[in-house]
Design a protein around this motif. Structure first.
Motif, PDB file in Angstrom:
ATOM      1  N   ILE A  96       0.839  -1.201   0.000  1.00 20.36           N
ATOM      2  CA  ILE A  96       0.000   0.000   0.000  1.00 20.36           C
ATOM      3  C   ILE A  96       0.869   1.245   0.000  1.00 20.36           C
ATOM      4  O   ILE A  96       0.612   2.198  -0.743  1.00 20.36           O
ATOM      5  CB  ILE A  96      -0.961  -0.007   1.212  1.00 20.36           C
ATOM      6  CG1 ILE A  96      -2.039  -1.071   1.018  1.00 20.36           C
ATOM      7  CG2 ILE A  96      -1.585   1.370   1.437  1.00 20.36           C
ATOM      8  CD1 ILE A  96      -2.853  -1.356   2.258  1.00 20.36           C
ATOM      9  N   LYS A  97       1.906   1.234   0.823  1.00 19.92           N
ATOM     10  CA  LYS A  97       2.808   2.388   0.891  1.00 19.92           C
ATOM     11  C   LYS A  97       3.458   2.650  -0.465  1.00 19.92           C
ATOM     12  O   LYS A  97       3.553   3.799  -0.912  1.00 19.92           O
ATOM     13  CB  LYS A  97       3.878   2.172   1.959  1.00 19.92           C
ATOM     14  CG  LYS A  97       4.808   3.353   2.105  1.00 19.92           C
ATOM     15  CD  LYS A  97       5.871   3.125   3.146  1.00 19.92           C
ATOM     16  CE  LYS A  97       6.835   4.302   3.143  1.00 19.92           C
ATOM     17  NZ  LYS A  97       7.991   4.055   3.985  1.00 19.92           N
ATOM     18  N   VAL A  98       3.893   1.598  -1.138  1.00 18.83           N
ATOM     19  CA  VAL A  98       4.508   1.754  -2.457  1.00 18.83           C
ATOM     20  C   VAL A  98       3.508   2.361  -3.439  1.00 18.83           C
ATOM     21  O   VAL A  98       3.838   3.296  -4.176  1.00 18.83           O
ATOM     22  CB  VAL A  98       5.048   0.401  -2.983  1.00 18.83           C
ATOM     23  CG1 VAL A  98       5.387   0.479  -4.456  1.00 18.83           C
ATOM     24  CG2 VAL A  98       6.268  -0.021  -2.188  1.00 18.83           C
ATOM     25  N   HIS A  99       2.287   1.856  -3.447  1.00 21.26           N
ATOM     26  CA  HIS A  99       1.268   2.387  -4.357  1.00 21.26           C
ATOM     27  C   HIS A  99       0.977   3.864  -4.056  1.00 21.26           C
ATOM     28  O   HIS A  99       0.828   4.669  -4.976  1.00 21.26           O
ATOM     29  CB  HIS A  99      -0.016   1.559  -4.279  1.00 21.26           C
ATOM     30  CG  HIS A  99       0.040   0.295  -5.077  1.00 21.26           C
ATOM     31  ND1 HIS A  99       0.728  -0.814  -4.653  1.00 21.26           N
ATOM     32  CD2 HIS A  99      -0.487  -0.023  -6.275  1.00 21.26           C
ATOM     33  CE1 HIS A  99       0.609  -1.772  -5.554  1.00 21.26           C
ATOM     34  NE2 HIS A  99      -0.124  -1.326  -6.558  1.00 21.26           N
ATOM     35  N   ILE A 100       0.903   4.202  -2.787  1.00 19.55           N
ATOM     36  CA  ILE A 100       0.673   5.598  -2.407  1.00 19.55           C
ATOM     37  C   ILE A 100       1.819   6.480  -2.908  1.00 19.55           C
ATOM     38  O   ILE A 100       1.583   7.570  -3.442  1.00 19.55           O
ATOM     39  CB  ILE A 100       0.522   5.727  -0.876  1.00 19.55           C
ATOM     40  CG1 ILE A 100      -0.798   5.109  -0.421  1.00 19.55           C
ATOM     41  CG2 ILE A 100       0.605   7.186  -0.430  1.00 19.55           C
ATOM     42  CD1 ILE A 100      -0.925   4.985   1.083  1.00 19.55           C
ATOM     43  N   VAL A 142      10.880   6.725  -7.602  1.00 14.43           N
ATOM     44  CA  VAL A 142      10.062   6.582  -6.393  1.00 14.43           C
ATOM     45  C   VAL A 142      10.822   5.780  -5.348  1.00 14.43           C
ATOM     46  O   VAL A 142      10.844   6.133  -4.159  1.00 14.43           O
ATOM     47  CB  VAL A 142       8.704   5.915  -6.727  1.00 14.43           C
ATOM     48  CG1 VAL A 142       7.948   5.522  -5.464  1.00 14.43           C
ATOM     49  CG2 VAL A 142       7.867   6.827  -7.597  1.00 14.43           C
ATOM     50  N   ARG A 143      11.452   4.707  -5.775  1.00 15.59           N
ATOM     51  CA  ARG A 143      12.207   3.847  -4.850  1.00 15.59           C
ATOM     52  C   ARG A 143      13.303   4.635  -4.150  1.00 15.59           C
ATOM     53  O   ARG A 143      13.480   4.545  -2.937  1.00 15.59           O
ATOM     54  CB  ARG A 143      12.812   2.661  -5.605  1.00 15.59           C
ATOM     55  CG  ARG A 143      13.551   1.668  -4.710  1.00 15.59           C
ATOM     56  CD  ARG A 143      14.167   0.547  -5.505  1.00 15.59           C
ATOM     57  NE  ARG A 143      14.966   0.981  -6.630  1.00 15.59           N
ATOM     58  CZ  ARG A 143      16.201   1.467  -6.541  1.00 15.59           C
ATOM     59  NH1 ARG A 143      16.773   1.583  -5.376  1.00 15.59           N
ATOM     60  NH2 ARG A 143      16.866   1.832  -7.622  1.00 15.59           N
ATOM     61  N   VAL A 144      14.028   5.450  -4.911  1.00 16.37           N
ATOM     62  CA  VAL A 144      15.121   6.233  -4.339  1.00 16.37           C
ATOM     63  C   VAL A 144      14.578   7.349  -3.439  1.00 16.37           C
ATOM     64  O   VAL A 144      15.058   7.544  -2.323  1.00 16.37           O
ATOM     65  CB  VAL A 144      16.012   6.821  -5.465  1.00 16.37           C
ATOM     66  CG1 VAL A 144      16.991   7.834  -4.921  1.00 16.37           C
ATOM     67  CG2 VAL A 144      16.739   5.699  -6.198  1.00 16.37           C
ATOM     68  N   GLU A 145      13.568   8.067  -3.928  1.00 17.87           N
ATOM     69  CA  GLU A 145      13.024   9.202  -3.176  1.00 17.87           C
ATOM     70  C   GLU A 145      12.442   8.787  -1.832  1.00 17.87           C
ATOM     71  O   GLU A 145      12.632   9.466  -0.822  1.00 17.87           O
ATOM     72  CB  GLU A 145      11.951   9.908  -4.002  1.00 17.87           C
ATOM     73  CG  GLU A 145      11.360  11.128  -3.330  1.00 17.87           C
ATOM     74  CD  GLU A 145      10.342  11.859  -4.189  1.00 17.87           C
ATOM     75  OE1 GLU A 145       9.556  12.642  -3.618  1.00 17.87           O
ATOM     76  OE2 GLU A 145      10.330  11.665  -5.421  1.00 17.87           O
ATOM     77  N   LEU A 173      12.378   2.832  -0.718  1.00 19.47           N
ATOM     78  CA  LEU A 173      11.530   1.644  -0.717  1.00 19.47           C
ATOM     79  C   LEU A 173      12.279   0.442  -1.267  1.00 19.47           C
ATOM     80  O   LEU A 173      13.248   0.590  -2.005  1.00 19.47           O
ATOM     81  CB  LEU A 173      10.277   1.905  -1.557  1.00 19.47           C
ATOM     82  CG  LEU A 173       9.410   3.079  -1.103  1.00 19.47           C
ATOM     83  CD1 LEU A 173       8.354   3.399  -2.147  1.00 19.47           C
ATOM     84  CD2 LEU A 173       8.761   2.786   0.232  1.00 19.47           C
ATOM     85  N   SER A 174      11.785  -0.737  -0.956  1.00 21.68           N
ATOM     86  CA  SER A 174      12.381  -1.982  -1.433  1.00 21.68           C
ATOM     87  C   SER A 174      11.860  -2.330  -2.826  1.00 21.68           C
ATOM     88  O   SER A 174      10.668  -2.198  -3.096  1.00 21.68           O
ATOM     89  CB  SER A 174      12.036  -3.107  -0.464  1.00 21.68           C
ATOM     90  OG  SER A 174      12.425  -4.350  -0.981  1.00 21.68           O
ATOM     91  N   VAL A 175      12.742  -2.789  -3.689  1.00 23.59           N
ATOM     92  CA  VAL A 175      12.372  -3.172  -5.056  1.00 23.59           C
ATOM     93  C   VAL A 175      11.315  -4.284  -5.035  1.00 23.59           C
ATOM     94  O   VAL A 175      10.392  -4.286  -5.855  1.00 23.59           O
ATOM     95  CB  VAL A 175      13.626  -3.649  -5.845  1.00 23.59           C
ATOM     96  CG1 VAL A 175      13.247  -4.132  -7.221  1.00 23.59           C
ATOM     97  CG2 VAL A 175      14.650  -2.547  -5.943  1.00 23.59           C
ATOM     98  N   GLY A 176      11.409  -5.185  -4.101  1.00 27.50           N
ATOM     99  CA  GLY A 176      10.496  -6.317  -4.027  1.00 27.50           C
ATOM    100  C   GLY A 176       9.060  -5.954  -3.704  1.00 27.50           C
ATOM    101  O   GLY A 176       8.152  -6.759  -3.890  1.00 27.50           O
ATOM    102  N   ASP A 177       8.827  -4.740  -3.209  1.00 30.77           N
ATOM    103  CA  ASP A 177       7.471  -4.316  -2.860  1.00 30.77           C
ATOM    104  C   ASP A 177       6.731  -3.680  -4.037  1.00 30.77           C
ATOM    105  O   ASP A 177       5.546  -3.397  -3.930  1.00 30.77           O
ATOM    106  CB  ASP A 177       7.513  -3.317  -1.694  1.00 30.77           C
ATOM    107  CG  ASP A 177       8.010  -3.955  -0.409  1.00 30.77           C
ATOM    108  OD1 ASP A 177       7.850  -5.181  -0.256  1.00 30.77           O
ATOM    109  OD2 ASP A 177       8.555  -3.231   0.443  1.00 30.77           O
TER     110      ASP A 177
END
Length: 144
Positions: A31-35, A69-72, A75-79
């Motif tokens: 959910i956090k990744v999608h947000i 988004v991952r860098v900013e 976040l983990s790539v797997g998510d």
């Protein structure tokens, strides 16, 4: 062998609860990744002119968007979701500026949920034994 089986049966509720909690944590991270993705897309969509072109470019370069988004947001790539499937879903969105954007407080709250709240709940969950909880023997159960 019998004692190993009994020990496994005693720890079964704990392992089931842990599995369910791990699933909840996994869902929260997704959910956090999608947000974060939606926030990024909204933030990078022009307000007035060139919306359609910008949206098309972001969908075409979705892998780069995911990397940014991952860098900013660290976040983990797997998510992250599958790029192609997510791109297909984005094609149905009329305007990225209509997407919901999250603030830092919301993201921090999701992190606290994973790092503090859920572990506290698990620690205090009734009926679950921890690694230091002694396992009762048959003789101890009969003497109760």
């Amino acid at each position: 062998d019998e004692w190993l089986l009994i020990n496994e049966l005693v720890n079964l509720p704990k392992s089931c609860a842990e599995r369910k909690v791990n699933e909840v944590v996994k869902r929260i991270r997704i959910i956090k990744v999608h947000i974060c993705i939606m926030t990024y897309l909204k933030k990078n969509t022009p307000t007035w002119f060139g919306k359609k072109k910008a949206m098309e470019q972001m969908i075409e370069n979705l892998e780069d968007v995911f990397d940014a988004v991952r860098v900013e947001y660290k976040l983990s790539v797997g998510d992250f979701p599958d790029v192609d499937e997510f791109a297909r879903c984005l094609e149905d969105v009329d305007d990225f500026s209509d997407l919901v954007a999250a603030d830092k407080k919301t993201l921090r709250r999701l992190d606290e949920l994973i790092t503090k709240d859920i572990p506290a709940i698990m620690k205090g969950a009734a009926g679950l034994s921890g690694p230091d909880t002694p396992v009762r023997t048959r003789k101890q159960n009969r003497n109760r």
